[in-house]
Write a protein that holds these residues in place. Structure first.
Motif, mmCIF file in Angstrom:
data_model
loop_
_atom_site.group_PDB
_atom_site.id
_atom_site.type_symbol
_atom_site.label_atom_id
_atom_site.label_comp_id
_atom_site.label_asym_id
_atom_site.label_seq_id
_atom_site.Cartn_x
_atom_site.Cartn_y
_atom_site.Cartn_z
ATOM 1 N N PRO A 13 -30.534 -4.287 70.870
ATOM 2 C CA PRO A 13 -31.445 -5.044 71.728
ATOM 3 C C PRO A 13 -31.769 -6.416 71.157
ATOM 4 O O PRO A 13 -31.750 -6.595 69.937
ATOM 5 C CB PRO A 13 -32.702 -4.176 71.748
ATOM 6 C CG PRO A 13 -32.646 -3.414 70.459
ATOM 7 C CD PRO A 13 -31.204 -3.218 70.111
ATOM 8 N N ALA A 14 -32.042 -7.368 72.029
ATOM 9 C CA ALA A 14 -32.538 -8.671 71.588
ATOM 10 C C ALA A 14 -34.058 -8.570 71.440
ATOM 11 O O ALA A 14 -34.670 -7.590 71.884
ATOM 12 C CB ALA A 14 -32.177 -9.717 72.632
ATOM 13 N N ASP A 15 -34.662 -9.576 70.823
ATOM 14 C CA ASP A 15 -36.126 -9.629 70.767
ATOM 15 C C ASP A 15 -36.590 -10.415 71.989
ATOM 16 O O ASP A 15 -36.570 -11.636 71.973
ATOM 17 C CB ASP A 15 -36.564 -10.313 69.468
ATOM 18 C CG ASP A 15 -38.084 -10.431 69.381
ATOM 19 O OD1 ASP A 15 -38.783 -9.829 70.221
ATOM 20 O OD2 ASP A 15 -38.567 -11.142 68.480
ATOM 21 N N GLY A 16 -36.929 -9.742 73.050
ATOM 22 C CA GLY A 16 -37.331 -10.424 74.295
ATOM 23 C C GLY A 16 -36.760 -9.685 75.492
ATOM 24 O O GLY A 16 -37.344 -8.710 75.950
ATOM 25 N N GLN A 17 -35.582 -10.123 75.962
ATOM 26 C CA GLN A 17 -34.921 -9.469 77.094
ATOM 27 C C GLN A 17 -33.530 -9.034 76.647
ATOM 28 O O GLN A 17 -32.862 -9.761 75.904
ATOM 29 C CB GLN A 17 -34.776 -10.460 78.262
ATOM 30 C CG GLN A 17 -36.080 -10.902 78.884
ATOM 31 C CD GLN A 17 -36.479 -10.018 80.054
ATOM 32 O OE1 GLN A 17 -35.639 -9.505 80.787
ATOM 33 N NE2 GLN A 17 -37.768 -9.825 80.239
ATOM 34 N N THR A 18 -33.103 -7.885 77.101
ATOM 35 C CA THR A 18 -31.756 -7.395 76.761
ATOM 36 C C THR A 18 -30.970 -7.166 78.043
ATOM 37 O O THR A 18 -31.521 -6.690 79.036
ATOM 38 C CB THR A 18 -31.856 -6.081 75.949
ATOM 39 O OG1 THR A 18 -32.508 -6.384 74.718
ATOM 40 C CG2 THR A 18 -30.485 -5.470 75.666
ATOM 41 N N GLU A 19 -29.692 -7.524 77.981
ATOM 42 C CA GLU A 19 -28.793 -7.247 79.115
ATOM 43 C C GLU A 19 -27.791 -6.194 78.689
ATOM 44 O O GLU A 19 -27.216 -6.293 77.602
ATOM 45 C CB GLU A 19 -28.033 -8.516 79.505
ATOM 46 C CG GLU A 19 -28.799 -9.351 80.489
ATOM 47 C CD GLU A 19 -27.935 -10.425 81.145
ATOM 48 O OE1 GLU A 19 -28.520 -11.176 81.925
ATOM 49 O OE2 GLU A 19 -26.721 -10.507 80.895
#
Ligand code: NQM
Length: 363
Positions: free
Chosen positions: A115-121
């Motif tokens: 996962p990213a820190d914020g939004q994940t695609e």
């Protein structure tokens, strides 16, 4: 030995559905063995599914099997399995866009996607149909936010689910004709069977659109009232087989597709009113791919529903009314020399992690 150690399982709500999500590596590779195990896990066949995880309705008797994808364009592969409630049947013939909403978060929970820190695609290949979806959701600090905090832009409500949760944006590609080869698989936007006009359409879910009035109902009845209408059920069963034949789907007598959707003029400011048959039980709202398919069908000139609907202006959401409210989808279609193509299919859902543990199937 699965019977004694249990099988790792995440029980999740995806959109308006609920299901058991598994890593493919935790289930038998052989489909017959896997399906036998899933029937025992869900407690089927039994109208109450009292001995398993199933919720005694097709919308809560669902399974997703997820694995890392060998496809360079996807992060994970998602196989949807519909576990019948009162028969010993597991079907991979249909997809499910509601459970799809839970797949991205599951992939993060199980470490399949960083996962990213914020939004994940998460890019998801849908094995049932071969089409693709991208799920985008909030992961502040690398943790899935199910509730809808600031990173998710707050919480949203979807009709058919109490309360609010974080938005999961689903963007679809290649849904047109995903099970049947063409958006309008019969080659026409309107056909006729048993004296009833039909639009057979597949924007991710093979579906037969009919006017509710042509079947002697208003199209705003409660699901239980429609289910209690034995004459209607008998008529729809025959129409479904005839339409499946026109769609080249072969013998669908034991399949959950095609779905049937009765259309009526909108009553609450939307584009069209719907009652969806799954194909016997009546949906308490509407499926995701079901709604994308209704929108694509109704947008096509000359289809059943085109003249019943109040169509949105280009760029506006297409509001599908259903028994628990409405569902806004974004769908664009374009006429081509060979028919129609779909240029946009997106929807917003929410999902929730309900339970993470091990499931112990009956022997
Ligand atoms: O159409 C029910 C559901 C569905 C399918 C069904 C779905 C979809 O609402 O994408 O999600 O049509 O059996 O879960």
């Amino acid at each position: 030995m699965p019977g004694t150690e249990g099988i790792p399982c995440l029980l999740m709500r995806g959109g308006t559905s609920k299901g058991a999500l598994f890593l493919a590596s935790d289930l038998p590779a052989d489909p017959a063995e896997r399906d036998d195990l899933l029937l025992r896990i869900m407690g089927s066949p039994d109208p109450r599914q009292v001995d398993g995880l199933g919720g005694a309705h097709p919308l809560t008797s669902k399974v997703a099997v997820i694995s890392p994808s060998p496809d360079a364009g996807a992060d994970v592969d998602y196989l949807f399995l519909q576990v019948a409630v009162d028969t010993a049947l597991v079907s991979s013939r249909q997809n499910c866009g509601n459970i799809l909403a839970a797949v991205g978060p599951f992939a993060v929970e199980r470490g399949l996607v960083q996962p990213a820190d914020g939004q994940t695609e998460v890019r998801i290949r849908m094995l049932n149909t071969g089409s693709m979806a991208t799920a985008r959701f909030a992961t502040p600090g690398g943790v899935v936010d199910y509730d809808g905090g600031p990173a998710a832009g707050g919480a949203v409500a979807i009709d058919g689910v109490p309360g609010t949760a974080a938005a999961i944006r689903l963007n679809f590609e290649g849904t047109a004709g995903s099970s049947t080869g063409a958006l309008f698989p019969t080659g026409h936007v309107m056909d006729r069977a048993d004296g009833v006009d039909l639009t057979c359409v597949d924007n991710g879910m093979p579906t037969v659109l009919m006017r509710a009035a042509d079947l002697g109902v208003a199209g705003d009845e409660a699901p239980a009232d429609l289910e209690a209408n034995a004459g209607l059920a008998q008529r729809l069963a025959g129409l479904r087989l005839a339409a499946a034949d026109l769609m080249g789907m072969g013998d669908v007598s034991a399949a959950t597709v095609p779905k049937l959707v009765l259309l009526a003029p909108p009553r609450e400011g939307g584009a069209i009113a719907t009652r969806s048959f799954l194909p016997v039980r009546v949906h308490t709202s509407i499926g995701v791919l079901g709604a994308l398919t209704v929108a694509a069908g109704v947008l096509a000139e000359g289809s059943v529903g085109h003249d019943l609907g109040v169509l949105p202006s280009p760029g506006e959401p297409f509001r599908v009314e259903h028994p628990s409210g409405h569902f806004d989808v974004e769908v664009s279609i374009e006429a081509t020399p060979d028919g129609y193509t779909v240029t946009r299919s997106t929807a917003l859902r929410t999902a929730r992690k309900i339970f993470d543990g091990r499931v112990f199937p009956r022997p």
